[in-house]
Design a protein around this motif. Structure first.
Motif, mmCIF file in Angstrom:
data_model
loop_
_atom_site.group_PDB
_atom_site.id
_atom_site.type_symbol
_atom_site.label_atom_id
_atom_site.label_comp_id
_atom_site.label_asym_id
_atom_site.label_seq_id
_atom_site.Cartn_x
_atom_site.Cartn_y
_atom_site.Cartn_z
ATOM 1 N N ASP A 292 0.912 -1.268 0.179
ATOM 2 C CA ASP A 292 -0.127 0.006 -0.027
ATOM 3 C C ASP A 292 0.695 1.357 0.026
ATOM 4 N N LYS A 293 2.012 1.084 0.783
ATOM 5 C CA LYS A 293 3.028 2.324 0.871
ATOM 6 C C LYS A 293 3.624 2.731 -0.431
ATOM 7 N N LEU A 294 3.866 1.353 -1.299
ATOM 8 C CA LEU A 294 4.468 1.487 -2.550
ATOM 9 C C LEU A 294 3.552 2.186 -3.384
ATOM 10 N N LEU A 295 2.011 1.633 -3.578
ATOM 11 C CA LEU A 295 1.317 2.375 -4.491
ATOM 12 C C LEU A 295 1.021 3.580 -3.980
ATOM 13 N N ASP A 296 1.018 4.179 -2.831
ATOM 14 C CA ASP A 296 0.806 5.430 -2.655
ATOM 15 C C ASP A 296 2.130 6.456 -2.794
ATOM 16 N N ALA A 297 3.254 5.841 -2.724
ATOM 17 C CA ALA A 297 4.424 6.730 -3.183
ATOM 18 C C ALA A 297 4.423 6.781 -4.733
ATOM 19 N N LEU A 298 4.179 5.759 -5.552
ATOM 20 C CA LEU A 298 3.943 5.816 -6.883
ATOM 21 C C LEU A 298 2.953 6.953 -7.394
ATOM 22 N N ASP A 299 1.944 7.006 -6.600
ATOM 23 C CA ASP A 299 0.718 7.851 -7.051
ATOM 24 C C ASP A 299 1.548 9.448 -6.903
ATOM 25 N N VAL A 300 2.201 9.592 -5.866
ATOM 26 C CA VAL A 300 2.656 10.802 -5.668
ATOM 27 C C VAL A 300 3.715 11.331 -6.795
ATOM 28 N N MET A 301 4.401 10.069 -7.117
ATOM 29 C CA MET A 301 5.423 10.388 -8.116
ATOM 30 C C MET A 301 4.784 10.686 -9.673
ATOM 31 N N CYS A 302 3.679 9.927 -9.615
ATOM 32 C CA CYS A 302 3.139 9.985 -10.864
ATOM 33 C C CYS A 302 2.420 11.976 -11.027
ATOM 34 N N ARG A 303 2.200 12.177 -9.847
ATOM 35 C CA ARG A 303 1.676 13.700 -9.842
ATOM 36 C C ARG A 303 2.669 14.834 -9.780
ATOM 37 N N PHE B 118 14.187 1.505 -12.067
ATOM 38 C CA PHE B 118 13.243 1.711 -13.110
ATOM 39 C C PHE B 118 13.027 3.031 -14.059
ATOM 40 N N ARG B 119 13.052 3.073 -15.270
ATOM 41 C CA ARG B 119 12.893 3.918 -16.165
ATOM 42 C C ARG B 119 11.698 4.838 -16.090
ATOM 43 N N ARG B 120 11.736 6.059 -16.377
ATOM 44 C CA ARG B 120 10.607 7.080 -16.408
ATOM 45 C C ARG B 120 9.265 6.298 -17.361
ATOM 46 N N ALA B 121 9.806 5.714 -18.524
ATOM 47 C CA ALA B 121 8.614 5.233 -19.125
ATOM 48 C C ALA B 121 8.019 3.821 -18.339
ATOM 49 N N ILE B 122 8.339 3.482 -17.352
ATOM 50 C CA ILE B 122 7.960 2.299 -16.631
ATOM 51 C C ILE B 122 6.992 3.246 -15.650
ATOM 52 N N LEU B 123 7.375 4.171 -14.894
ATOM 53 C CA LEU B 123 6.497 4.922 -14.183
ATOM 54 C C LEU B 123 5.371 5.371 -15.011
ATOM 55 N N GLU B 124 5.517 6.001 -16.193
ATOM 56 C CA GLU B 124 4.417 6.324 -17.036
ATOM 57 C C GLU B 124 3.400 5.177 -17.412
ATOM 58 N N LYS B 125 4.010 4.173 -17.513
ATOM 59 C CA LYS B 125 2.903 2.885 -17.891
ATOM 60 C C LYS B 125 2.126 2.594 -16.567
ATOM 61 N N ILE B 126 2.810 2.601 -15.288
ATOM 62 C CA ILE B 126 2.394 2.370 -14.212
ATOM 63 C C ILE B 126 1.097 3.255 -13.934
ATOM 64 N N CYS B 127 1.368 4.719 -13.904
ATOM 65 C CA CYS B 127 0.737 5.644 -13.307
ATOM 66 C C CYS B 127 -0.972 5.556 -13.756
ATOM 67 N N PRO B 128 -1.413 5.174 -14.874
ATOM 68 C CA PRO B 128 -2.895 5.016 -15.150
ATOM 69 C C PRO B 128 -3.472 3.767 -14.473
ATOM 70 N N LEU B 129 -2.546 2.814 -13.972
ATOM 71 C CA LEU B 129 -3.181 1.644 -13.625
ATOM 72 C C LEU B 129 -3.199 1.796 -11.875
ATOM 73 N N LEU B 130 -2.785 2.600 -11.332
ATOM 74 C CA LEU B 130 -2.899 2.908 -9.891
ATOM 75 C C LEU B 130 -4.223 2.821 -9.260
ATOM 76 N N ARG B 131 -4.942 3.845 -9.920
ATOM 77 C CA ARG B 131 -6.452 3.869 -9.380
ATOM 78 C C ARG B 131 -7.111 2.609 -9.542
ATOM 79 N N ILE B 132 -6.864 1.692 -10.307
ATOM 80 C CA ILE B 132 -7.580 0.455 -10.778
ATOM 81 C C ILE B 132 -6.839 -0.668 -10.072
ATOM 82 N N THR B 133 -5.956 -0.676 -9.168
ATOM 83 C CA THR B 133 -5.092 -1.791 -8.860
ATOM 84 C C THR B 133 -5.470 -1.970 -7.398
ATOM 85 N N THR B 134 -5.502 -3.248 -7.254
ATOM 86 C CA THR B 134 -5.694 -3.562 -5.790
ATOM 87 C C THR B 134 -4.154 -4.495 -5.436
#
Length: 182
Positions: A48-59, A115-131
Motif C-alpha cells: 500500500d505504501k508503494l502504491l501511494d508513493a508511486l501515486d505521488v511520483m505520478c503527480r 526503473f526508467r521513466r517509461a515504466i512509471l508512465e506505464k504504471i500511473c494509469p493503473l494505480l487507481r484501478i489496482t488492488t
C-alpha cells in the motif's frame, strides 16, 4: 530515488540520503521527511505504501530518467549507485535488479531496484484501478508491470561494497534491527 522512513536519528548512515526523496508515514515525527504519505503503514502493508508513493511520483511535475527503490536498511556508497546507473543508461533495460519469475511475471527482488521513466508512465494509469496483489511491495511492483518480456529486465550486478542490515570492519560494527509491525 525513493526510500521509506527509518526511525533512527542516524538514518544518514543508511542508503543514499543526499539524493533520496524520503517517503514517510503520515504520522512520522522524524526529521528529513520529504513526502508525507496519506496513511500509516505496517510491514505487512508495504505494498500500500508503494502504491501511494508511486501515486505521488505520478503527480510530480518534474520527472527523472531513473527511479531507484532502496530499502531503508541498505548501506551503499553513492559512487556504486552511480556506476550502476551509468551502466544501465547504456542499455535498453527498463527495470534492473535481482529479477525473479515465480509469480507468472517478472519482478525485482531485493534491497535495490531501478526503473526508467517509461515504466512509471506505464504504471500511473493503473494505480487507481489496482488492488494489492501481495504484501511484498517488490512483487506488487512486478504485478503492475505484469510482464514476461525478459528484454525489458536486466540484473544488477550486486556491488561488493554494499551491506544489507549490518556492516563490520576492523573498527566499526553497525547492526540494523528491523521493526516489523504487522
Amino acid at each position: 530515488m525513493f526510500r521509506g522512513d527509518i526511525s533512527s536519528p542516524l538514518y544518514d548512515l543508511f542508503a543514499l540520503h543526499k539524493r533520496a526523496t524520503r517517503y514517510c508515514d503520515n504520522d512520522t515525527t522524524v526529521d528529513g521527511c520529504d513526502v508525507k504519505l496519506p496513511n500509516n503503514y505496517k510491514w505487512g502493508s508495504l505494498s500500500d505504501k508503494l502504491l501511494d508513493a508511486l501515486d505521488v511520483m505520478c503527480r510530480e511535475p518534474e520527472k527523472t530518467d531513473f527511479y531507484v527503490k532502496i530499502d531503508d536498511d541498505l548501506i551503499m556508497s553513492e559512487s556504486k549507485l552511480d556506476e550502476i546507473l551509468k551502466a544501465m543508461a547504456t542499455t535498453d533495460c527498463q527495470v534492473a535488479g535481482d529479477i525473479a519469475l515465480d509469480f507468472g511475471f517478472y519482478w525485482p527482488v531485493g534491497q535495490l531496484y531501478i526503473f526508467r521513466r517509461a515504466i512509471l508512465e506505464k504504471i500511473c494509469p493503473l494505480l487507481r484501478i489496482t488492488t494489492v496483489f501481495h504484501s511484498s511491495e517488490d512483487i506488487t511492483f512486478g504485478s503492475l508491470l505484469n510482464s514476461t518480456d525478459k528484454s525489458m529486465f536486466c540484473s544488477v550486478v550486486t556491488p561488493t561494497k554494499y551491506w544489507h542490515k549490518d556492516y563490520n570492519d576492523h573498527r566499526v560494527q553497525i547492526k540494523y534491527f528491523p521493526q516489523h509491525n504487522y
